[in-house]
Write a protein that holds these residues in place. Structure first.
Motif, PDB file in Angstrom:
ATOM      1  N   VAL A 197       1.005  -1.258  -0.032  1.00  0.00           N
ATOM      2  CA  VAL A 197      -0.042  -0.012  -0.156  1.00  0.00           C
ATOM      3  C   VAL A 197       1.015   1.489   0.180  1.00  0.00           C
ATOM      4  O   VAL A 197       2.082   1.307   0.395  1.00  0.00           O
ATOM      5  N   THR A 203      -5.864   1.230   9.615  1.00  0.00           N
ATOM      6  CA  THR A 203      -6.733  -0.059   9.172  1.00  0.00           C
ATOM      7  C   THR A 203      -7.108  -0.817  10.455  1.00  0.00           C
ATOM      8  O   THR A 203      -6.379  -1.430  11.046  1.00  0.00           O
ATOM      9  N   ASP A 217      -8.230  -0.145   2.549  1.00  0.00           N
ATOM     10  CA  ASP A 217      -7.188   1.156   2.407  1.00  0.00           C
ATOM     11  C   ASP A 217      -8.139   2.351   2.305  1.00  0.00           C
ATOM     12  O   ASP A 217      -8.460   2.626   1.042  1.00  0.00           O
ATOM     13  N   ARG A 241      -7.242   7.307  -2.236  1.00  0.00           N
ATOM     14  CA  ARG A 241      -8.256   6.465  -2.734  1.00  0.00           C
ATOM     15  C   ARG A 241      -8.707   5.626  -1.752  1.00  0.00           C
ATOM     16  O   ARG A 241      -8.321   5.391  -0.802  1.00  0.00           O
ATOM     17  N   ARG A 243     -10.503   2.058  -1.232  1.00  0.00           N
ATOM     18  CA  ARG A 243     -10.612   0.952  -2.023  1.00  0.00           C
ATOM     19  C   ARG A 243     -10.552  -0.567  -0.962  1.00  0.00           C
ATOM     20  O   ARG A 243     -10.150  -0.288   0.191  1.00  0.00           O
ATOM     21  N   PHE A 244     -10.971  -1.561  -1.451  1.00  0.00           N
ATOM     22  CA  PHE A 244     -10.786  -2.718  -0.761  1.00  0.00           C
ATOM     23  C   PHE A 244     -10.026  -3.812  -1.789  1.00  0.00           C
ATOM     24  O   PHE A 244     -10.034  -3.814  -2.843  1.00  0.00           O
ATOM     25  N   GLY A 245      -9.031  -4.256  -0.993  1.00  0.00           N
ATOM     26  CA  GLY A 245      -8.376  -5.470  -1.451  1.00  0.00           C
ATOM     27  C   GLY A 245      -8.487  -6.760  -1.412  1.00  0.00           C
ATOM     28  O   GLY A 245      -8.541  -7.090  -0.111  1.00  0.00           O
ATOM     29  N   VAL A 257      -2.642  -8.530  -5.081  1.00  0.00           N
ATOM     30  CA  VAL A 257      -3.899  -7.964  -4.589  1.00  0.00           C
ATOM     31  C   VAL A 257      -4.807  -7.482  -5.271  1.00  0.00           C
ATOM     32  O   VAL A 257      -4.235  -6.493  -6.103  1.00  0.00           O
ATOM     33  N   ARG A 258      -6.015  -7.736  -5.624  1.00  0.00           N
ATOM     34  CA  ARG A 258      -6.858  -7.175  -6.539  1.00  0.00           C
ATOM     35  C   ARG A 258      -7.543  -6.085  -5.772  1.00  0.00           C
ATOM     36  O   ARG A 258      -8.415  -6.263  -4.874  1.00  0.00           O
ATOM     37  N   TRP A 259      -7.445  -4.708  -6.296  1.00  0.00           N
ATOM     38  CA  TRP A 259      -8.279  -3.477  -5.533  1.00  0.00           C
ATOM     39  C   TRP A 259      -9.605  -3.140  -6.015  1.00  0.00           C
ATOM     40  O   TRP A 259      -9.461  -3.141  -7.331  1.00  0.00           O
ATOM     41  N   ASP A 261     -12.176  -0.038  -6.138  1.00  0.00           N
ATOM     42  CA  ASP A 261     -12.430   1.137  -5.563  1.00  0.00           C
ATOM     43  C   ASP A 261     -14.075   1.300  -4.907  1.00  0.00           C
ATOM     44  O   ASP A 261     -14.678   0.802  -5.626  1.00  0.00           O
TER      45      ASP A 261
END
Length: 449
Positions: A197, A203, A217, A241, A243-245, A257-259, A261
């Motif tokens: 990140v 977090t 994030d 931004r 976003r969820f990862g 990690v797939r982010w 938004d």
């Protein structure tokens, strides 16, 4: 509320001065005979009587032991950390080594949560190592999983109900900012993985599914300049931004990690997450506020938390978002047996920024029935915190009890409320009253014997 007393020290947020062990003063109703164990609740209780923020108070655990339909005793104890041993001292001064630049993560308030894993009981706070305590609340000391834990540990680890693994993370103020850990049911850390990140963000929680972990994030960022000037270390940043990862639970270091938004917000707590049967979507539920500290540490105008749902489409990379209610509530929980799995029910407690709300309400959401909720209303002048689900043996998802510490403002004392989760509007099955006040706190758990 007095203008000279900050919110986090007013009303039932005020600390108590003594550690006690005593018998309950009375029981109203009938304690279910099947309940054998202890209810624990952690929270901030500054030894000096003052702290700059609720996050900064020394950790104090409160517990009531139940056995065979009776309440055996109530006890409260501080967690003996270096901060407890140095009341009023700066956390930064105790933890930071000027010569090496290292931070000693044994310096923690240990004031946020309490969990059990691999036969050990841990008091948790996201800025430091977990502290192991005994069931009678004696402090054993900082715990690092045989040295495998090199960062702080989140106060919200997740125990997989299928594998028994403990999944958790730690965030810190310098790189690596976010680290993911996976420990076996026996307590051995078998995976440590840095999550890339761009900066340090606050977090607080995350979520798990059967196959994935989901990180958040979000735009509450660490500001070193503010911290160096003696101000609050966290602030809202519109440029960061939200976003969820999504990461596979057992992914290697090279797995991405797939982010996804999301609309800018802050999420203190997740309720749960799960994959659809075909693995095309991940649904995340939690309590969301539109902003947090947007105008500084004293800005509480960012909105009150409400139950919210995000549906992450793994095929298109898009997210669908929706509010499930407009009633402010916090401290979401599900049955531990449903963590990471498709579930029907979730539980929260009404939320207010008043030092002395009129009363508390506990909500049970039917998430497969359009978000309908059942309500338990405490009497006027009675307030409570997080409601913890305790299952009955071998029954349905919501067949069990909800437990929470409640405060009777008129009497100045507190009690453990035991509710029927499947009949939430009914009066409590039992109230275990104690002749002292249990201050408002954060999180806890029922630990059976």
């Amino acid at each position: 509320m007095s203008e000279t007393v900050p919110l986090h020290l007013a009303g039932n947020n005020a600390p108590v001065a003594e550690e006690v062990t005593l018998e309950p003063s009375k029981v109203v109703g009938e304690i279910p005979a099947e309940l054998g164990g202890q209810f624990f609740r952690n929270g901030p209780n500054p030894r000096t009587g003052w702290s700059p923020h609720s996050f900064a108070g020394d950790g104090m655990i409160h517990t009531i032991a139940l056995e065979g339909g009776r309440a055996r005793w109530y006890r409260n104890r501080y967690v003996r950390t270096p901060l407890y041993g140095n009341p009023g001292r700066s956390r930064f001064a105790l933890a930071f080594d000027q010569e090496t630049g290292r931070i000693d993560y044994r310096v923690t308030t240990a004031n946020t949560h309490l969990i059990t894993h691999a036969g050990r009981l841990f008091a948790l706070e996201e800025g430091g190592f977990p502290y192991e305590v005994t069931p009678d609340l004696a402090t054993i000391g900082a715990y690092t999983f045989d040295g495998a834990l090199r960062t702080p540990m989140t106060a919200h680890p997740k125990t997989c109900p299928i594998t028994g693994e403990l999944l958790f993370f730690g965030y810190q103020l310098r790189p690596p900012y976010l680290t993911y850990y996976r420990a076996t049911a026996a307590g051995e850390v078998v995976q440590t993985r840095v999550v890339d990140v761009p900066r340090a963000t606050m977090t607080h929680d995350f979520a798990i599914t059967r196959n994935h972990v989901i990180f958040m994030d979000l735009p509450v960022v660490f500001d070193p300049a503010q911290a160096a000037a003696g101000g609050p270390p966290w602030r809202w940043d519109d440029a960061h931004r939200a976003r969820f990862g999504v990461l596979a639970r057992t992914a290697g270091d090279d797995a991405p990690v797939r982010w996804f938004d999301v609309v800018p917000c802050y999420v203190w707590h997740t309720m749960n997450a799960f994959e659809d049967p075909r693995g095309n979507t991940i649904t995340v539920t939690g309590t969301r506020v539109p902003t947090l500290w947007h105008g500084g540490a004293d800005d509480l105008e960012g909105g009150l938390p409400i139950v919210y749902r995000w549906t992450l489409d793994l095929r298109s990379g898009t997210v669908t978002e929706e509010a499930l209610d407009d009633a402010p509530s916090e401290y979401p929980r599900v049955a531990d047996s449903m963590l990471g799995l498709p579930h029907r029910y979730g539980y929260t407690t009404s939320f207010s920024l008043d030092a002395e709300p009129e009363r508390s309400e506990i909500y049970a959401y039917d998430l497969t029935g359009g978000g309908e909720r059942a309500v338990h209303r405490l009497p006027p002048g009675h307030t409570c915190g997080e409601a913890v689900f305790v299952p009955r043996a071998g029954t349905g998802e919501n067949e069990g009890f909800l437990m929470t510490f409640a405060h009777d403002r008129g009497a100045g004392t507190s009690y453990l409320a035991i509710l029927d989760a499947a009949d939430l509007a009914a009066p409590p099955l039992a109230e275990v009253h104690v002749p002292v006040r249990v201050p408002a706190g954060f999180h806890g758990n029922w630990i059976p014997v």
